[in-house]
Design a protein around this motif. Sequence first.
Motif: not given
Length: 306
Positions: A189-213
Amino acid sequence: MLYPKAIQQGDTIGIVAPASPIEMDTLKTAIPFFQDMGLCVELGKNIDAVHGYLAGTDEQRLADFHDMIANPNVKAIIFARGGYGTARFAADIDYDLIYSHPKIIWGYSDITYLHTAIRQQTGLVTFHGPMPASDIASPEFDLLSASMFKQLFKETALCYSEAVSELEVLQEGRVTGTLVGGNLSLIVSTLGTPFEIDTKEKLLLLEDIDEVPYRVDGMLNQLKLAGKLDQAAGIVIGDFAKSAPKKEPSLTLDQVFNDYFKELEGPVMSGFKIGHCYPHFAVPLGVKATMDTERKELRIMPGVRG
């Protein structure tokens, strides 16, 4: 990086609700947890407010957050729960105020939006960890999850290994980078906003709940097309709770992960108990971390300064 100062016994922590409404009776059962650590607790003025599916209006929720940042007696801010709503006031946050008063900020789930915005606007290290109303008050809250708050009292390097949970290597390698991320749907949801996540050369942690495949597939595809997966130094796959498909036929979540991560250059490991789960291994975001698939370890630098 801007580090918050470690807390000590006798300090006051502030609890605010920046997203969904809370049950006050539930929150009250969690307060003794902090008191037993020798901490005093101050609640936000609007902590019990309700505005539809939000814990008060945007103005009320933001005012509570700003008040806790500005209050010199409050040494840490613990968010009561997630749900939905923090992105609604992200553009109105006084980031200069946060930069001038760096202190511990702790939460997860919907708080991912604030973690990302605050880190990228100020450089402040924040903490992805269990919250009072949604976790500490639960009968399932366990000793390991509780022990993670100790990292707020002194500089503590963390090591996640298979002593905590079984880990699966999807892509081999060893890499060091800044740990970022959190809840997958909030990251997208940050994509395309002023707060779009910067992942360049980062370790990206991903988790979630109630999201089917298929939903996870769609979100990972969006991150891929936005270049966020290729730019990352490595991927840390946390817990995906309640993700079983509700309809058949379906790909499994493991198949989805394999589709998106099998060709990445950086290391990828799954199985981390980070997210909507117990135990919940709390981690600082914005610090250097090293993931080593041969040793099956994730080593994370301290998130506070003494």
